[in-house]
Motif scaffolding. Structure first.
Motif, PDB file in Angstrom:
ATOM      1  N   GLY A  38     -28.931 -61.554   3.343  1.00 55.82           N
ATOM      2  CA  GLY A  38     -28.769 -60.614   2.235  1.00 55.82           C
ATOM      3  C   GLY A  38     -28.251 -59.262   2.660  1.00 55.82           C
ATOM      4  O   GLY A  38     -28.088 -58.371   1.834  1.00 55.82           O
ATOM      5  N   PRO A 167     -19.134 -43.608  -6.195  1.00 52.07           N
ATOM      6  CA  PRO A 167     -20.558 -43.728  -5.805  1.00 52.07           C
ATOM      7  C   PRO A 167     -21.241 -44.865  -6.544  1.00 52.07           C
ATOM      8  O   PRO A 167     -21.021 -45.073  -7.721  1.00 52.07           O
ATOM      9  CB  PRO A 167     -21.173 -42.378  -6.198  1.00 52.07           C
ATOM     10  N   LEU A 169     -23.921 -46.389  -8.463  1.00 48.10           N
ATOM     11  CA  LEU A 169     -24.988 -45.823  -9.279  1.00 48.10           C
ATOM     12  C   LEU A 169     -26.248 -46.648  -9.222  1.00 48.10           C
ATOM     13  O   LEU A 169     -27.303 -46.206  -9.559  1.00 48.10           O
ATOM     14  CB  LEU A 169     -24.517 -45.721 -10.730  1.00 48.10           C
ATOM     15  N   LEU A 170     -26.127 -47.873  -8.808  1.00 46.66           N
ATOM     16  CA  LEU A 170     -27.310 -48.710  -8.796  1.00 46.66           C
ATOM     17  C   LEU A 170     -27.959 -48.674  -7.426  1.00 46.66           C
ATOM     18  O   LEU A 170     -28.718 -49.546  -7.075  1.00 46.66           O
ATOM     19  CB  LEU A 170     -26.938 -50.146  -9.179  1.00 46.66           C
ATOM     20  N   LEU A 172     -30.157 -46.741  -6.484  1.00 50.38           N
ATOM     21  CA  LEU A 172     -31.566 -46.404  -6.548  1.00 50.38           C
ATOM     22  C   LEU A 172     -32.388 -47.673  -6.612  1.00 50.38           C
ATOM     23  O   LEU A 172     -32.018 -48.609  -7.287  1.00 50.38           O
ATOM     24  CB  LEU A 172     -31.883 -45.547  -7.791  1.00 50.38           C
ATOM     25  N   GLN A 173     -33.532 -47.631  -5.928  1.00 47.10           N
ATOM     26  CA  GLN A 173     -34.415 -48.779  -5.928  1.00 47.10           C
ATOM     27  C   GLN A 173     -34.902 -49.057  -7.334  1.00 47.10           C
ATOM     28  O   GLN A 173     -35.362 -48.195  -8.016  1.00 47.10           O
ATOM     29  CB  GLN A 173     -35.631 -48.472  -5.060  1.00 47.10           C
ATOM     30  N   SER A 174     -34.823 -50.297  -7.760  1.00 50.00           N
ATOM     31  CA  SER A 174     -35.292 -50.603  -9.116  1.00 50.00           C
ATOM     32  C   SER A 174     -36.797 -50.628  -9.156  1.00 50.00           C
ATOM     33  O   SER A 174     -37.435 -50.934  -8.154  1.00 50.00           O
ATOM     34  CB  SER A 174     -34.726 -51.921  -9.566  1.00 50.00           C
TER      35      SER A 174
ATOM     36  N   ARG C 540     -29.944 -41.640 -14.403  1.00 53.78           N
ATOM     37  CA  ARG C 540     -30.012 -41.551 -12.952  1.00 53.78           C
ATOM     38  C   ARG C 540     -28.892 -40.684 -12.386  1.00 53.78           C
ATOM     39  O   ARG C 540     -28.909 -40.338 -11.209  1.00 53.78           O
ATOM     40  CB  ARG C 540     -29.937 -42.939 -12.335  1.00 53.78           C
ATOM     41  N   THR C 576     -38.417 -43.574  -2.133  1.00 54.75           N
ATOM     42  CA  THR C 576     -37.408 -43.697  -3.187  1.00 54.75           C
ATOM     43  C   THR C 576     -37.849 -42.884  -4.394  1.00 54.75           C
ATOM     44  O   THR C 576     -39.026 -42.593  -4.556  1.00 54.75           O
ATOM     45  CB  THR C 576     -37.250 -45.152  -3.647  1.00 54.75           C
ATOM     46  N   ASP C 578     -37.261 -42.544  -8.685  1.00 50.63           N
ATOM     47  CA  ASP C 578     -36.715 -43.168  -9.874  1.00 50.63           C
ATOM     48  C   ASP C 578     -37.172 -42.389 -11.102  1.00 50.63           C
ATOM     49  O   ASP C 578     -38.038 -41.512 -11.015  1.00 50.63           O
ATOM     50  CB  ASP C 578     -37.162 -44.637  -9.963  1.00 50.63           C
ATOM     51  N   LEU C 656     -32.900 -65.692  -0.560  1.00 48.66           N
ATOM     52  CA  LEU C 656     -32.188 -65.014   0.514  1.00 48.66           C
ATOM     53  C   LEU C 656     -30.799 -65.586   0.728  1.00 48.66           C
ATOM     54  O   LEU C 656     -30.020 -65.036   1.501  1.00 48.66           O
ATOM     55  CB  LEU C 656     -32.989 -65.131   1.829  1.00 48.66           C
ATOM     56  N   VAL C 706     -30.920 -53.375   0.670  1.00 50.34           N
ATOM     57  CA  VAL C 706     -31.368 -54.746   0.439  1.00 50.34           C
ATOM     58  C   VAL C 706     -32.790 -54.686  -0.111  1.00 50.34           C
ATOM     59  O   VAL C 706     -33.711 -54.296   0.593  1.00 50.34           O
ATOM     60  CB  VAL C 706     -31.350 -55.572   1.744  1.00 50.34           C
ATOM     61  N   TRP C 708     -35.069 -56.859  -0.827  1.00 54.48           N
ATOM     62  CA  TRP C 708     -36.117 -57.821  -0.517  1.00 54.48           C
ATOM     63  C   TRP C 708     -37.010 -57.412   0.632  1.00 54.48           C
ATOM     64  O   TRP C 708     -38.058 -58.006   0.839  1.00 54.48           O
ATOM     65  CB  TRP C 708     -35.485 -59.173  -0.180  1.00 54.48           C
ATOM     66  N   TYR C 709     -36.544 -56.461   1.434  1.00 53.41           N
ATOM     67  CA  TYR C 709     -37.319 -56.103   2.612  1.00 53.41           C
ATOM     68  C   TYR C 709     -37.831 -54.677   2.488  1.00 53.41           C
ATOM     69  O   TYR C 709     -37.110 -53.779   2.077  1.00 53.41           O
ATOM     70  CB  TYR C 709     -36.455 -56.193   3.874  1.00 53.41           C
TER      71      TYR C 709
END
Lengths: 174, 100, 1027
Positions: A38, A167, A169-170, A172-174, C540, C576, C578, C656, C706, C708-709
């Motif tokens: 991934g 840039p 835009l996504l 950012l961590q969801s 955002r 992070t 949000d 994965l 990524v 998932w980690y």
């Protein structure tokens, strides 16, 4: 322009490159690479280095060239972090642009050291088509080869994404 | 209990403690004493021999005080032991009983 | 200057700063509670202590200011000056100056405090409060009988004592407890102050000596004590009716009306010490270090009092130090300290228990090392390896503990940081003319110190933003129907191994369109890109550099300090940021801080030949799918039957994107049952290794994208394992909005007898009429906000979470003659049937309950419509039992099959023991085939097959007496029946079943029970036979 620092010559996928020796922390032989499912294609995987985890990059992928098989994995050039560069008595001017975490590139082999004072020529037109221009400082003719001199600070540039685009835009961590 | 008249002062001397055990007997005697001395204008309750006063004893003293009030006799407790004085103090009876 | 002096000075500064921090908070609290005596005392003590210790060091500037504050506070404490907003403001301003002075004490005299000093001295020379209420009217009536000494009352108020009036019957209450009156009063006196007493001598009944002395004397006592009333009653065994608590406010008022009081000249017993220990009303952990950081919360009951500061740095305590510092002599210090600069941030306060643990661990380390030394000296012997292993084990454990303890030492409660915002918010409110209330939640959540330090600036910016731009001014709020007081909430919580910090306001919320416009204006994105963005994505945009939505940049939120700086700062910490925002309702900025600088227990697993670590906190159990925990397919998705419930299954390899070999897929795999906040699922992996305590290392920048980690770790052999983030793995793959786990009975997979009860689900659809569906045909029930239901033409649909499938929604009322329901409220239930070919959901307004029903209960004589099996009385109410397949048919979900004509001559035997599924086949074939007979179990079927002629056998697998497999085996071994087409109809679709079916010679295995499929199956086997 003439080089101020020695350069390290190395080969990757039948191309010859050079980069500032001062940016290199060490060279690993046949490192064990932990593939990261991934991960973006530029990342080849993770390498364990004496208690630290370094991110191994594919050089051609970074430069924008096709990353053909077989993938180089013989040597890993480990780069100094920006903190390590800044701690030097005479840090390179673009030290702050170095990576803040440990990174390295996987190559086929290393060869000579080019002494300082060598002249770097601008690349002939068309010679370096496809390569991200900010990563290249110029070329040096050695024997019959044209060695591509890399702008190391641009390889792991903190400000920009690996491929220059609008840039994301996504990001950012969801 | 002894009662003596000195001039216009009626002195009542108690033999001992004022407790529920003897209060019952003392009451009529005190009443008698007052009746027998109508000209007294002052009453001194001599508590020299009195070390302990319980609630009935207090009751008696207060009744005596009230009786004196009715008869317009001024009431005063004398020879009060330190403990009794302390007790009166707690009950805020010191000034009322004229204790020095 | 000596080290001792350095240390002392550092200690002074640290403590003074702590005092000033709590002083801030106490002043703010006092502002809302101006009569809180304890609060007043706290402020007095803090100022007094600072004055004292500063004086010791000779910092005259600090002393002068603190002294002026102390004088004013003394008047307040005595009730001679009220706590006014003006007073609070001056004190806060003075506190700020003190902070500056304390930060660099050598230069404290250079700080200009003229304004504060003159304000304070102005307050001192003011007349006492105007309230000229007559003294008596202030007191409650029951106190008027007493001759009260104001000095004792004043002193009692000062020390936070309680006031009571006791009404005691001398005999009944006192003497009856086997004590003399004197003894009682002596003891009472020792427990507090008897302010005044009053014995009633004017008893109605006692008018003199004439009557019998009977009534008990009553003495009233006005008493002051630190004890609570219950304790007091208990101490003397008094009935509760004897005690009346006296409220303090009237007493304070009364004190104020008294002429200026002189210091107490009372008896020695009542000599008031200047600074007695404050009452310890709650248990204080003795292990807490003295002096202790005051843990403050909104709820005053949680306040843990410190030992009085004045007892700490006094000449007496300093004498415990081995060397007398030169600055003991007060004329010395100033010159010595001049050039000294201390960085107090380099020191840290530790809980003593951690020090103790470290001592112990160090001791154990020594023991381990000694053992190792002895082992080495002894040389190699037969037992060496065993011994070494034991020692390694021990040292290993100690090392882990050591690491963990040291990490813990670095942790601080986030409340320390949050507490600073009380003052900031108060000042902001004043400055902006807005009413703002700060809420703090989760102050006990602990964070590493570096994270706390790194959070300070971003949080400050976010709070300022919320106050400045987020919250509306009171008029605007009122106009919008909101309470005038705006709320800002700082909350911290643990959330799956991370720490989540939230800054939330109930203000205007973000305006996505305005943000889009600004972004385009600033050249951050193109207009087309902006138009394409969802509102969430647009919000955002404020994190992009060069952005500011404020129409004027105020000095509050600063120039050029944008959300992008906040984001960068947080990301530097490895976290992070949000956003959540709802126009008109408010905005929340959510910061998630990573597990870095942490050791966590994790389960090491393998998938695709690679190792991964799943944080232990998320793993509920480990299950090996197989006969006991079968894997099934439901609605296209894989699920695991875990005892009584169905758990959705996700394949880690699949998520994965790993390439798999057939061997890998067919090998025994393992499912980690993962528990998240709002979901559970099973994660399929190849192997389970072991549980380990892992050190979390952050991933490099290039891998941060990524999801998932959450990091990586080094395993024992130097292997790298990636740490999995379970929420991200499941993102978008699980049904949303809360699945109600429907208890699926085993009626499908176990043998159910005709006489057994069936579980049904009872629901309503708008009206009071009730419907029932057997649980066995229900896959799941989803609770969905009505807003998610979309209309396409005349149909209503629900898009599934994965955006790839849609459920078509049916309302019972549309197909069955019942009262149509009113429109749905906010939420609707969607009952999704299983084993049905079409993706549909049946809508319900309420799930009533589940119940048991016996087939005989269903009265089908009243059936008025297809789609209903009949009615039954369930849970005391008449309930219509729905026929799913009939309903589907009526709703037009089945097509007329022209081919059914081919079946017109068929004679079919159905072997099925479950009535509901028998019904399904009956309905499908009843009018299509020539003859349809029923057998209740395998034996009966076998008998009937031998007695009569049939063209097709349709059989269930799991039946009593003889199951479908065995029946088929018999059929295939029989000369007469061996070529009979056999269709198996069963919900079990595991590989083993399918294999077995093939083995015994079943021609077609059907798992779906709808009409079309059944007919298709029959057609298929018939045509196969004809070939």
């Amino acid at each position: 322009m003439k080089t101020k620092n020695p350069l390290l010559l190395f080969n990757s996928r039948n191309r010859s490159y050079a980069c500032d020796l001062i940016w290199i922390r060490e060279v690993l032989r046949r490192p064990s690479i932990r593939i990261v499912d991934g991960a973006p294609p530029i990342v080849r995987g993770l390498i364990h280095l004496r208690g630290q985890i370094l991110t191994a990059i594919d050089l051609e992928a970074r430069l924008g060239l096709p990353a053909e098989e077989p993938h180089p994995e013989n040597r890993c050039l480990v780069f100094k972090t920006s903190a390590e560069l800044l701690a030097l008595p005479d840090p390179p001017p673009d030290a702050t642009q170095a990576s803040s975490d440990l990174v390295g590139i996987l190559v086929d082999n290393t060869s000579d050291i080019v002494p300082p004072g060598t002249t770097i020529l601008p690349p002939p037109p068309g010679e370096l088509s496809g390569i991200d221009p900010i990563c290249v400082r110029g070329v040096i003719p050695i024997k019959d080869n044209l060695v591509t001199v890399l702008e190391t600070s641009a390889l792991f540039n903190n400000q920009k994404q690996p491929t220059p685009q609008k840039p994301k835009l996504l990001a950012l961590q969801s | 209990m002894k009662s003596t008249l000195e001039d216009t002062t009626l002195r009542i001397s108690f033999d001992g403690d004022l407790l529920s055990t003897n209060v019952h007997d003392l009451r009529p005697k005190l009443f008698q004493a007052l009746e027998a001395n109508p000209d007294a204008t002052t009453l001194h309750a001599d508590l020299k021999n009195c070390k302990v006063i319980d609630s009935m004893g207090l009751n008696l003293l207060i009744a005596l005080y009230r009786e004196c009030e009715k008869r317009k006799i001024s009431f005063k407790a004398i020879n009060v032991s330190p403990e009794v004085k302390r007790l009166f103090g707690f009950l805020n009876l010191t000034s009322r009983f004229g204790v020095e | 200057m000596s080290t001792q002096e350095n240390e002392m000075l550092a200690l002074f500064i640290q403590e003074a700063e702590e005092h000033l921090q709590t002083l801030d908070n106490d002043l703010i609290l006092l502002e809302s509670n101006p009569h809180d005596q304890e609060g007043i005392n706290r402020v007095f003590r803090a100022v007094h202590s600072i004055k004292g210790t500063a004086g010791f060091f000779g910092f005259s500037g600090i002393v002068e200011l603190a002294h002026a504050m102390e004088n004013v506070m003394s008047l307040v404490r005595d009730g001679e000056m009220p706590v006014s907003p003006e007073l609070i403001n001056i004190f806060l301003a003075a506190t700020d100056k003190l902070k500056i002075m304390v930060h660099d004490p050598d230069r404290s005299s250079e700080v200009d405090v003229n304004y504060e000093l003159s304000s304070l001295s102005r307050m001192l020379s003011q007349e006492p409060a105007e309230s000229k209420a007559s003294p008596e009217s202030v007191l409650p009536s029951y106190l008027l009988q007493f001759n009260i000494d104001p000095i004792i009352v004043r002193d009692g108020l000062r020390h936070g004592r309680n006031f009571f009036v006791l009404e005691l019957r001398l005999h009944a209450d006192i003497e009856n407890q086997n004590q003399t009156i004197l003894e009682f009063f002596n003891e009472l006196d020792s427990l507090g102050d008897i302010i005044a007493t009053s014995t009633d001598v004017g008893l109605e009944a006692c008018t003199g000596l004439q009557e019998e002395i009977r009534p008990d004397l009553i003495c009233s006592v006005f008493f002051c004590t630190p004890m609570e009333d219950t304790l007091l009653l208990g101490a003397f065994n008094l009935p509760p009716s004897t005690i009346t608590p006296v409220p303090k406010e009237p007493l304070q008022e009364w004190i104020r009306t008294q002429p200026k009081l002189v210091p107490s000249q009372y008896s020695t017993k009542h000599q008031i010490q200047e600074e007695p220990t404050p009452p310890r009303s709650h248990q204080v952990h003795e292990s807490k270090l003295v002096p202790v950081t005051q843990a403050k919360s909104r709820d005053d009951n949680k306040l843990i009092p410190t030992t009085p500061p004045s007892q700490e740095i006094t000449p007496a305590t300093l004498q415990t130090r081995p060397h007398q510092p030169q600055s003991q002599d007060k004329t010395e210090p100033t010159t010595n300290i001049q050039s000294f600069r201390i960085k107090t941030e380099e020191t840290v306060r530790l809980n003593v228990s951690i020090l103790d643990t470290l001592m112990n661990l160090a001791g154990e380390m020594v023991v381990g090392r000694n053992k190792l030394v002895r082992c080495a000296e002894a040389g190699l012997g037969p037992d060496s390896i065993g011994e070494l292993q034991a020692i390694v084990q021990q040292i290993s454990t100690v090392t882990s503990d050591l690491q963990r303890t040291v990490m813990a030492a670095r942790l601080q409660p986030v409340g320390n940081l949050f507490g600073k915002f009380n003052r900031i918010v108060r000042d902001l409110g004043q400055k902006l003319h807005k009413e703002i209330r700060l809420e703090i939640l989760g102050e006990d959540v602990e964070l590493d110190r570096t994270l706390l330090e790194g959070l300070s600036d971003p949080l400050t910016h976010l709070v300022r933003n919320a106050a400045d731009h987020g919250l509306e001014p009171p008029e605007e709020r009122r106009a919008a129907g909101k309470p005038p007081v705006g709320r800002i909430r700082l909350a911290a919580a643990h959330f799956h191994g991370r720490v989540q910090i939230e800054v939330r306001d109930d203000g205007r919320g973000l305006n996505p369109q305005k943000i889009r416009n600004k972004a385009v204006e600033r050249g951050i994105i193109s207009a087309e890109a902006a138009a394409r963005m969802s509102d969430q994505e647009a919000c955002r945009l404020i994190f992009m550099p060069g952005f500011s939505t404020a129409s004027t940049v105020t000095d509050i939120s600063g120039r050029g300090v944008g959300m992008d700086v906040v984001k960068t700062n947080i990301e530097k910490l490895g976290g992070t940021v949000d956003l959540e925002s709802e126009p008109g309702r408010g905005t929340a900025v959510i910061i998630r801080l990573p597990l870095t600088l942490a050791i966590i227990p994790a389960l090491i697993v393998s998938c695709g030949g690679r190792r991964f670590a799943m944080p232990q906190i998320n793993v509920e159990e480990i299950v090996a799918p197989g006969p006991d925990y079968p894997l099934e397919i439901l609605g296209g998705a894989q699920v695991l039957r875990l005892r009584n419930e169905l758990v959705p299954i996700l394949d880690l390899a699949h998520i994965l994107g790993q390439k798999r070999t057939k061997e890998q897929d067919q090998a025994q795999r393992f499912a980690l049952i993962i528990g998240l906040d709002h979901a559970r699922y099973g994660l399929l992996v190849d192997e389970i290794d072991n549980m380990e305590e892992i050190v979390v290392k952050p991933l490099g920048r290039l891998l941060k994208g990524v999801p998932w980690y959450s990091g990586a770790t080094l395993l024992g052999q130097g292997d790298i394992a990636l740490i999995l983030e379970p929420a991200a793995l499941a993102e978008g793959r699980l049904p949303q909005d809360g699945i109600q786990d429907v208890e699926v009975t085993k009626s499908q997979s176990s043998i159910s007898q005709e006489s057994h009860a069936q579980r049904i689900l009872v629901f309503r659809d708008g009206t009071h009429e009730r419907f029932a569906i057997p649980l066995s045909v229900i896959s799941r029930v989803e609770r969905v906000p009505s807003s998610r239901i979309e209309r396409i033409g005349s149909k209503e649909c629900l898009r599934q979470a994965d955006n790839r499938s849609t459920l078509q929604l049916l309302r019972v009322a549309n197909y069955i003659p019942v009262t149509p329901p009113p429109d749905y409220e906010e939420e609707v239930y969607v009952i999704v049937p299983r084993l049905v070919h079409h993706a549909i959901g049946i809508m319900a307004s309420e799930i009533v309950d589940s119940a048991d029903i016996y087939p005989g209960q269903i009265d089908s004589s009243v059936v008025s419509a297809p789609g209903l099996l009949g009615t039954a009385t369930v849970l005391d109410r008449l309930t219509s039992v729905i026929d799913i397949y009939g309903l589907l048919e009526v709703a037009g979900f089945t097509q007329q099959n022209n081919e059914t004509a081919k079946l017109a001559n068929l004679r079919v035997l159905l072997a099925e023991d479950t009535s509901f599924f028998r019904e399904a086949v009956l309905r499908a074939l009843q009018h299509v085939v020539a003859k349809l007979d029923l057998a209740n179990d395998g034996e009966e079927a076998w008998k009937m097959l031998n007695e009569k002629e049939y063209d097709v056998l349709i059989t269930d697998i799991e039946m009593p007496k003889l199951d479908g497999f065995a029946l088929t085996e018999r059929i295939r071994s029989s000369t007469k029946l061996c070529s009979l087409p056999v269709i198996a109809l069963s919900a079990r679709d595991s590989e083993s079943f399918l294999n077995r079916a093939k083995q015994v010679g079943i021609d077609h295995y059907e798992t779906k029970f709808d009409r079309d499929r059944i007919i298709a199956a029959v057609l298929k086997v018939i045509s196969q036979q004809n070939e």
